[in-house]
Design an enzyme around this catalytic site. Structure first.
Site, short mmCIF file in Angstrom:
data_model
loop_
_atom_site.label_atom_id
_atom_site.label_comp_id
_atom_site.label_asym_id
_atom_site.label_seq_id
_atom_site.Cartn_x
_atom_site.Cartn_y
_atom_site.Cartn_z
CB THR A 39 54.15 67.98 -12.23
OG1 THR A 39 53.54 67.82 -13.52
CG2 THR A 39 55.25 66.95 -12.06
CG ASP A 40 48.06 69.14 -12.74
OD1 ASP A 40 48.23 68.34 -11.80
OD2 ASP A 40 47.02 69.16 -13.44
N GLY A 126 36.32 57.98 -18.42
CA GLY A 126 36.96 57.26 -17.33
C GLY A 126 38.21 56.51 -17.76
CB ALA A 127 39.77 55.91 -20.92
N GLY A 128 41.18 58.01 -18.39
CA GLY A 128 42.37 58.82 -18.15
C GLY A 128 42.70 59.74 -19.31
CB SER A 131 35.76 62.13 -21.22
OG SER A 131 35.35 61.68 -19.95
CB SER A 132 35.69 65.07 -16.61
OG SER A 132 37.06 65.14 -16.27
CD GLU A 164 37.01 67.81 -13.88
OE1 GLU A 164 37.08 68.41 -14.97
OE2 GLU A 164 37.37 66.63 -13.75
CG ASP A 176 43.22 66.74 -17.11
OD1 ASP A 176 44.40 66.50 -17.45
OD2 ASP A 176 42.58 66.05 -16.31
P1 ADP Z 1 38.03 61.06 -17.50
O1 ADP Z 1 38.04 62.54 -17.36
O2 ADP Z 1 39.40 60.45 -17.34
O3 ADP Z 1 37.38 60.56 -18.74
P2 ADP Z 1 36.31 61.29 -15.21
O4 ADP Z 1 35.79 60.27 -14.24
O5 ADP Z 1 37.03 62.47 -14.70
O6 ADP Z 1 37.18 60.47 -16.27
O7 ADP Z 1 35.10 61.85 -16.06
C1 ADP Z 1 34.19 60.96 -16.68
C2 ADP Z 1 32.78 61.47 -16.45
O8 ADP Z 1 32.53 62.64 -17.27
C3 ADP Z 1 31.70 60.50 -16.88
O9 ADP Z 1 31.41 59.56 -15.86
C4 ADP Z 1 30.51 61.41 -17.16
O10 ADP Z 1 29.87 61.78 -15.96
C5 ADP Z 1 31.19 62.66 -17.73
N1 ADP Z 1 31.21 62.61 -19.19
C6 ADP Z 1 32.29 62.59 -20.01
N2 ADP Z 1 31.91 62.56 -21.32
C7 ADP Z 1 30.56 62.55 -21.33
C8 ADP Z 1 29.56 62.51 -22.35
N3 ADP Z 1 29.86 62.46 -23.64
N4 ADP Z 1 28.25 62.52 -21.96
C9 ADP Z 1 27.91 62.57 -20.67
N5 ADP Z 1 28.80 62.61 -19.67
C10 ADP Z 1 30.10 62.58 -19.97
MG MG Z 2 38.49 63.66 -15.61
#
Ligand code: ADP
Ligand code: MG
Length: 386
Positions: A39-40, A126-128, A131-132, A164, A176
């Protein structure tokens, strides 16, 4: 481990890598979204909570315009860049995320120069769980404080989103980044993604004998990357065909008439976005009324819409949702963009073990790797640790 021991640990890694002491450490959390998926980027509503898992950036200013980046979760090397030469498409690998934050701050006209940055994290990648956004938000906040800027949080989130979108090349919405930068402990954040109006809604499942679990399925289907951009484009095309600024402007009572005007392939997308915004509205009424048990049905209805209309679920996430329901959970849904990633499950406290065991057993029978299951506790947004 205590906070102090932890900071000492971060500082000693920084000193070992960069040969100097850091100025401080900044943390930004991952998130799960309770409801309001896809929705965002339609100017709609979302309801995320921040997780206790964070990306930590330990940092120090440099005076020579160099940006040196090291991640404990990276490939073991230090990436060295020049801040004046940062440009979209020029940085590869994980380093493009922290580099994007510096680029976007500078592109927004803020004075940010060089820095040494050490990244460490317990947000699964990459777990949704985003982390990005946690990585770019933690980097942006570190640079913000190191360079003594004073940017309001919502504006910082827009800058990190642009990082991003344009530097990394992911067409994500704003949820996010706002979740990581603006959530508060013990609350879900009700966000209007059009004007970034925010309401912090108390969210305490434990007080009602409930638990919210995250089930990280451990899978990410490649299909997701291109499909996300296509879905976004489809939603934007539907809004244009309907003469609306965004699908958020379509109310449920106008849905049937609107669907008649659209080609077949766009109808399910529109149905999902309109019904999902309604589910956020409903959830926001249930939370303050203490009717958390009723939230379960909202979650499960949201998953059905993502599975049947938006078509972003996958066999692994569907299996978690179906198994949780049979094992007695209140409700469950995939969270995040889809095609894998994580599922949130709302359960009565005594059912945590049996529901978790049922999900693990179902994964075993299906030949999938064992999923990671942990509690989703509403934690604080990004902050300076030390
Ligand atoms: P999500 O945001 O759901 O975790 P994304 O594919 O959007 O998945 O982002 C994951 C990417 O972010 C990783 O492949 C890596 O490039 C980067 N990333 C996230 N955390 C770290 C970390 N601690 N160190 C280095 N890169 C990271
Ligand atoms: Mg992401």
């Amino acid at each position: 481990m205590t906070g102090l021991a932890f900071s000492f640990d971060l500082g000693s890694t920084f000193a070992a890598v960069f040969g100097t002491d850091p100025t401080g450490t900044w943390a930004a959390p991952g998130r799960v979204n309770l409801i309001g998926e896809h929705t965002d980027y339609n100017d709609g509503f979302v309801l995320p909570i921040a997780l206790p898992q964070t990306v930590r950036v330990t940092a120090r200013r440099r005076t020579d315009g160099r940006l040196r980046l090291f991640s404990t979760q990276g490939d073991g090397g230090v990436v060295e860049l020049s801040v004046t030469e940062l440009a979209p498409g020029q940085v590869a690998g994980w380093a493009r995320y922290p580099a994007s934050a510096v680029w976007a701050l500078r592109a927004a006209g803020h004075h940010v120069g060089g820095a040494d940055l050490h990244v460490d994290s317990d947000v699964p990648t990459g777990a949704g769980l985003s982390s990005s956004a946690a990585l770019t938000a933690a980097t942006a906040l570190a640079c913000h404080d190191l360079y003594e800027l004073s940017i309001p949080r919502a504006e910082l989130a827009r800058i990190v989103q642009r990082a991003e979108n344009e530097f990394v090349g992911v067409p994500c919405g704003i949820m996010d980044q706002i979740a990581s930068l603006c959530c508060t402990e013990g609350h879900a954040l009700h966000l209007d993604t059009r004007d970034l109006t925010q309401h912090q809604i108390p969210f305490d499942p434990a007080a009602q004998g409930l638990r919210l679990l995250v089930v990280d399925t451990g899978v990410k289907h490649d299909l997701g990357d291109g499909a996300y951009a296509e879905l976004r484009a489809g939603c934007e095309r539907a809004a244009t065909l309907l003469g609306l600024p965004a699908l958020r402007d379509l109310r449920p009572d106008g849905l049937a008439a609107a669907l008649d005007l659209l080609p077949d392939e766009l109808r399910p997308l529109v149905r999902h976005v309109v019904s999902e915004n309604e589910r956020v509205r409903l959830a926001v009424k249930l939370l303050p009324a203490g009717r958390l048990e009723a939230l379960g049905a909202v979650l499960t209805a949201g998953h059905a819409s993502l599975r049947d209309d938006f078509r972003v679920s996958c066999p692994e996430t569907d299996l978690v949702v179906d198994t949780a329901a049979v094992a007695g959970a209140r409700g469950a849904r995939m969270t995040g963009g889809g095609f894998g990633g994580s599922v949130i499950v709302l359960v009565d406290e005594p059912d945590v073990e049996p529901v978790s065991a049922a999900i693990a057993a179902a994964f075993g029978r299906a030949g999938y790797a064992e999923p990671r299951i942990f509690p989703a506790l509403p934690a604080a947004g990004a902050h300076r640790l030390c």
